[in-house]
Design an enzyme around this catalytic site. Structure first.
Site, PDB file in Angstrom:
ATOM      1  N   LYS A  51     -46.897  18.631  81.008  1.00  0.00           N
ATOM      2  CA  LYS A  51     -46.333  20.061  80.933  1.00  0.00           C
ATOM      3  C   LYS A  51     -44.557  19.242  80.990  1.00  0.00           C
ATOM      4  O   LYS A  51     -44.209  18.240  82.194  1.00  0.00           O
ATOM      5  CB  LYS A  51     -46.824  20.617  81.992  1.00  0.00           C
ATOM      6  CG  LYS A  51     -45.833  22.308  80.810  1.00  0.00           C
ATOM      7  CD  LYS A  51     -46.174  23.276  82.219  1.00  0.00           C
ATOM      8  CE  LYS A  51     -45.781  24.620  81.494  1.00  0.00           C
ATOM      9  NZ  LYS A  51     -46.834  25.454  82.748  1.00  0.00           N
ATOM     10  N   SER A 125     -48.158  29.729  80.130  1.00  0.00           N
ATOM     11  CA  SER A 125     -46.800  29.064  79.000  1.00  0.00           C
ATOM     12  C   SER A 125     -46.811  27.096  79.575  1.00  0.00           C
ATOM     13  O   SER A 125     -46.172  26.736  78.895  1.00  0.00           O
ATOM     14  CB  SER A 125     -46.332  29.017  80.929  1.00  0.00           C
ATOM     15  OG  SER A 125     -46.104  28.089  82.049  1.00  0.00           O
ATOM     16  N   SER A 149     -51.460  30.447  82.770  1.00  0.00           N
ATOM     17  CA  SER A 149     -50.726  29.517  81.729  1.00  0.00           C
ATOM     18  C   SER A 149     -51.842  28.466  81.357  1.00  0.00           C
ATOM     19  O   SER A 149     -50.596  27.750  80.543  1.00  0.00           O
ATOM     20  CB  SER A 149     -49.552  29.247  82.672  1.00  0.00           C
ATOM     21  OG  SER A 149     -48.711  29.891  82.809  1.00  0.00           O
TER      22      SER A 149
END
Length: 403
Positions: A51, A125, A149
């Site tokens: 990420k 996310s 997330s």
């Protein structure tokens, strides 16, 4: 596992899904160098999707925001540990701006698209990491989880998403959102692959024993799931019962806990990004700027009360885990919404209602796919004991695959 070369090929072939913001063109050469030098260990060739709020030296880090873009000169310990056993970073993945959202609809880089229906969201996310794992463009996704997330995109993309207990995985080199809630988490195609990777570096127990009998509670009253999610969830519950689970039901009014989690998140996020809000607020996505502004306006008393509620929630779940080995919920109260629907105010709580509880308490939680024939649905399992949690998730996976 597919390995670096195939993952890199798939990342390029499925570029239309917008899962990666940066692809490491040197990945295959890096793997070959490891092999030639005899430094390829237990994870030799495992392809990592990282990420883009987690630093990797020599690669750009944006935190989902072009106004924060920089070239990293350090590698986060969570990544470094995996690299030390021969894993290789395939690239940095798309994410919700500043990790402050659950949809992964990013106004700067575009939405990460659901591999099961590109017109729908991956969830966020950590949506880019989940999507990359789902299409075979990575073996392991590394993400962050402050309210769900990792688990939310795992559920919507049909993969496994694991949030270890608070504080277990180091967060150095990870851009913070809300330090009292932030976890580093992982995404994999199966529980087996997840445990194989994490156990190689001491982050999961080896040789999980299949449970013969266990007690679990279905948590009711938190949110109203869609009919589609509800049907899939109860099929998953039946699978748990078929592997020896003895079911009970517990009603939980979670509104107080949800409000506390929001107060902690918004206050800490505003403290972390207040300077950017003041200087770059006009460049931020509307949802992110609004949330940061709300956090900046919260009084100190709201934060202090939220800290007390956090302790109360942790004590409640600790007592629950003395009665039950695990508790279960749907991971999300809805299947993946369409991209154009995400501005609806009802979407955010439908995605967060179940997962945010275990960021507040810090207990380990995992999302595993429920038995479905259409859009993916996640079953969330939480526990006090990691080994118990992963053992039950692994046994469930074997049973669910037969359904």
């Amino acid at each position: 596992m597919r390995g670096v070369e195939k993952a890199l090929e798939e990342a390029k072939r499925r570029a239309d899904l917008n899962h990666y913001l940066y692809i490491n063109e040197r990945a295959v050469d890096e793997l070959e160098l490891l092999r030639r030098s005899g430094r390829c260990g237990a994870l030799c060739g495992v392809a990592l999707a990282v990420k883009d709020n987690i630093e990797v030296a020599g690669m750009p880090t944006t935190n989902g925001a072009p106004y924060m873009k920089k070239m990293s000169d350090r590698t986060a310990p969570v990544v470094k540990t995996l690299l030390s056993e021969g894993a290789v970073v395939v690239g940095k993945t798309n994410m919700h701006e500043l990790a402050l959202g659950a949809t992964n609809v990013n106004p700067h880089f575009g939405p990460a698209k659901n591999p099961h229906d590109p017109g729908r969201i991956t969830g966020g996310s950590s949506g880019g990491s989940a999507g990359a794992v789902a299409v075979g463009a990575a073996d392991l996704g590394i993400g962050t989880d402050t309210g769900g997330s990792v688990r939310i995109p795992a559920a919507l993309c049909g993969v496994v998403g694991y949030k270890p207990p608070y504080g277990k995985i180091p967060t150095e080199g990870v851009l913070p959102l809300a330090q009292s809630l932030d976890h580093v988490g992982f995404l994999a195609r199966t529980v087996k692959e997840l445990v194989d990777v994490l156990s190689a570096v001491g982050w999961a127990p080896r040789g999980l024993q299949r449970p013969k009998r266990f007690r679990f509670a279905v948590l009711l009253g938190i949110s109203e799931p869609t009919r589609y999610v509800e049907k899939a969830f109860w099929r998953a519950v039946a699978a748990l019962e078929s592997i020896g689970g003895e079911r009970d039901e517990e009603f939980l009014n979670a509104a107080r806990y949800s409000a506390a989690r929001a107060a902690l998140l918004l206050s800490e996020a505003a403290a972390n990004y207040y300077g950017y809000l003041r200087s770059m607020g006009s460049q931020m996505g509307r949802d992110v700027a609004t949330l940061l502004s709300a956090g900046a306006a919260l009084p100190a008393v709201a934060y202090i009360v939220a800290r007390r509620v956090k302790e109360e929630a942790t004590a409640y779940f600790n007592s629950l885990f003395k009665k039950y080995d695990v508790v279960v919920t749907p991971t999300t109260a809805t299947e993946a919404p369409r991209i154009e629907e995400v501005e609806n105010v009802a979407v955010r709580p439908k995605l967060l209602a179940y997962t945010e509880l275990f960021n507040l308490t810090g207990h380990p939680a995992i999302s595993v796919p429920a038995p479905v024939s259409g859009l993916p649905v996640g079953l969330q399992i939480a526990a006090a004991d990691e080994e118990v949690l992963l053992s039950i998730a692994s046994a469930y996976e074997e049973e669910a695959l037969l359904r």
